[in-house]
Design an enzyme around this catalytic site. Structure first.
Site, short mmCIF file in Angstrom:
data_model
loop_
_atom_site.label_atom_id
_atom_site.label_comp_id
_atom_site.label_asym_id
_atom_site.label_seq_id
_atom_site.Cartn_x
_atom_site.Cartn_y
_atom_site.Cartn_z
N ASP A 1 -1.68 -1.35 10.41
CA ASP A 1 -1.99 -1.38 8.98
C ASP A 1 -2.80 -2.61 8.59
O ASP A 1 -3.40 -2.64 7.49
CB ASP A 1 -0.70 -1.35 8.15
CG ASP A 1 -0.04 0.02 8.12
OD1 ASP A 1 -0.68 1.01 8.55
OD2 ASP A 1 1.12 0.11 7.68
N GLY B 1 7.78 1.55 4.31
CA GLY B 1 6.55 2.30 4.47
C GLY B 1 5.43 1.83 3.58
O GLY B 1 4.47 2.56 3.32
N LEU B 2 5.52 0.56 3.13
CA LEU B 2 4.54 0.01 2.20
C LEU B 2 3.64 -1.06 2.83
O LEU B 2 2.81 -1.67 2.15
CB LEU B 2 5.24 -0.59 0.97
CG LEU B 2 6.06 0.40 0.15
CD1 LEU B 2 6.81 -0.33 -0.97
CD2 LEU B 2 5.17 1.50 -0.45
N PRO C 1 9.78 -4.30 -0.22
CA PRO C 1 10.94 -4.10 0.65
C PRO C 1 10.55 -3.83 2.10
O PRO C 1 9.60 -3.11 2.37
CB PRO C 1 11.65 -2.89 0.02
CG PRO C 1 10.60 -2.19 -0.77
CD PRO C 1 9.66 -3.25 -1.24
N GLY D 1 4.26 -4.08 4.00
CA GLY D 1 4.42 -5.45 3.55
C GLY D 1 4.16 -6.48 4.63
O GLY D 1 3.44 -7.46 4.40
N GLY D 2 4.73 -6.29 5.81
CA GLY D 2 4.52 -7.25 6.89
C GLY D 2 3.06 -7.34 7.31
O GLY D 2 2.54 -8.43 7.59
N SER D 3 2.38 -6.20 7.34
CA SER D 3 0.96 -6.18 7.71
C SER D 3 0.11 -6.86 6.64
O SER D 3 -0.84 -7.59 6.95
CB SER D 3 0.49 -4.74 7.91
OG SER D 3 1.14 -4.15 9.02
N SER D 4 0.44 -6.62 5.38
CA SER D 4 -0.30 -7.27 4.30
C SER D 4 -0.09 -8.77 4.32
O SER D 4 -1.04 -9.55 4.15
CB SER D 4 0.15 -6.69 2.95
OG SER D 4 -0.61 -7.24 1.89
N GLY E 1 10.84 -2.18 5.74
CA GLY E 1 11.22 -0.84 6.16
C GLY E 1 11.02 0.21 5.08
O GLY E 1 11.70 1.23 5.06
N LYS F 1 0.86 -1.19 0.00
CA LYS F 1 0.00 0.00 0.00
C LYS F 1 0.89 1.24 0.00
O LYS F 1 2.07 1.21 0.40
CB LYS F 1 -0.95 0.03 1.20
CG LYS F 1 -0.26 0.06 2.58
CD LYS F 1 0.21 1.44 3.05
CE LYS F 1 0.94 1.37 4.37
NZ LYS F 1 1.66 2.63 4.70
#
Length: 289
Positions: A138, A100-101, A96, A103-106, A98, A12
């Site tokens: 997120d 701000g996208l 990537p 990724g871990g939450s998605s 760290g 995101k």
């Protein structure tokens, strides 16, 4: 019953992000437009013998023993009131860390969707909110994305208030990744120090966000509270953002707590040309979405 699932987890971007001062409970309230983009991680989730074990692997990346996927697994069992079946998860990272996208939450949110299918259950909105609260702010947004990984929403509170809005199909986006890892903890610390110094930034009101989202991109006035303190701390982020602006973007910003920056363009062709310009300027890590 299914025994294995392949699922994609989208990144995101925050088209704008207003971070409010530190709350008494340790969190910060935010006001933001979240937009899912086509850059995605992949998860291969397979059932194993037994119950209660979640084994996660990721080629080329050493994951901590406790991560968003294992946290989501535990929260899924608690929310559903069951001991979940054991699973083996292979994670293919394209978003990537760290950056701000989200990724871990998605990864966590779409892993829960896979667990629902593998267990033959459908969680309620309240159960999903319980899981998100245990795993990360997120995650609330990603639970509202469609199955194909698309979605946009006005997000507020610590991230738990998510109001879906129609997703614009005409946004052509280039993500650019400066070689900087920005931890969320450090970014919020920099913002808190920035607040304490008396600095302020004018953001659109929460009630204006959806209307602005639907306006011509060239008229957008979104801002990200993190951008000024992060670019002051990391010269590479500021240089990357300036490169995106010079590439002809109608709108450009940093996503989340950084370090990814992005530009929005009038067409796919212009976005691809902009990515080529950035490459020539030395900003090599770009993705056209």
């Amino acid at each position: 019953m299914l025994s294995e699932i392949h699922i994609a987890a989208p990144a995101k971007i925050n088209l704008g992000l207003n971070v409010l001062p530190h709350r008494k409970d340790g969190f910060h309230s935010i006001e933001s437009i979240f937009q899912a983009v086509s850059l995605k991680d992949e998860l291969f989730v397979a059932l194993e013998e037994g119950f209660g074990k979640c084994d996660v692997s990721c080629d080329g990346l050493v994951l901590p023993e406790e991560n968003t996927v294992t946290a989501a697994y535990k929260a899924f069992g608690a929310a559903a009131g069951i001991q979940p079946l054991s699973v083996r998860v292979k994670l293919v990272k394209k978003i990537p860390s760290g950056g701000g996208l989200g990724g871990g939450s998605s990864d966590a949110a779409f892993f829960v969707r896979a667990l629902e299918k593998l267990h033959g259950v459908t969680l309620t909105e309240e159960q999903l909110d319980f899981i998100a609260a245990q795993v990360g702010s997120d995650v609330f947004f990603f639970f509202h994305c469609d199955d194909d990984g698309t979605g946009a929403a006005v997000v507020s509170g610590r991230g738990e208030f998510v109001r879906k809005i129609p997703c614009r199909p005409d946004l052509h986006i280039v993500l650019a990744f400066p070689e900087v890892h920005s931890s969320t903890k450090e970014a919020y610390s920099l913002v808190d120090a920035w607040f304490e110094s008396g600095e302020v930034i004018e953001h659109p009101a929460l009630s204006e966000l959806e209307c602005m989202y639907n306006a011509p991109v060239s008229d957008w006035r979104f801002k990200n509270t993190f951008t000024i303190p992060l670019t002051a701390q990391y010269q590479k982020i500021g240089a990357a953002l300036e490169c995106v602006r010079r590439s002809g973007a109608l709108y450009s910003e940093m996503s989340g707590s950084g370090s990814t920056v992005f530009g929005v363009y009038a067409s796919r062709a212009e976005a691809e040309n902009a990515a080529g310009f950035m490459d020539c300027e030395g900003l090599k890590n770009t993705v056209v979405c």
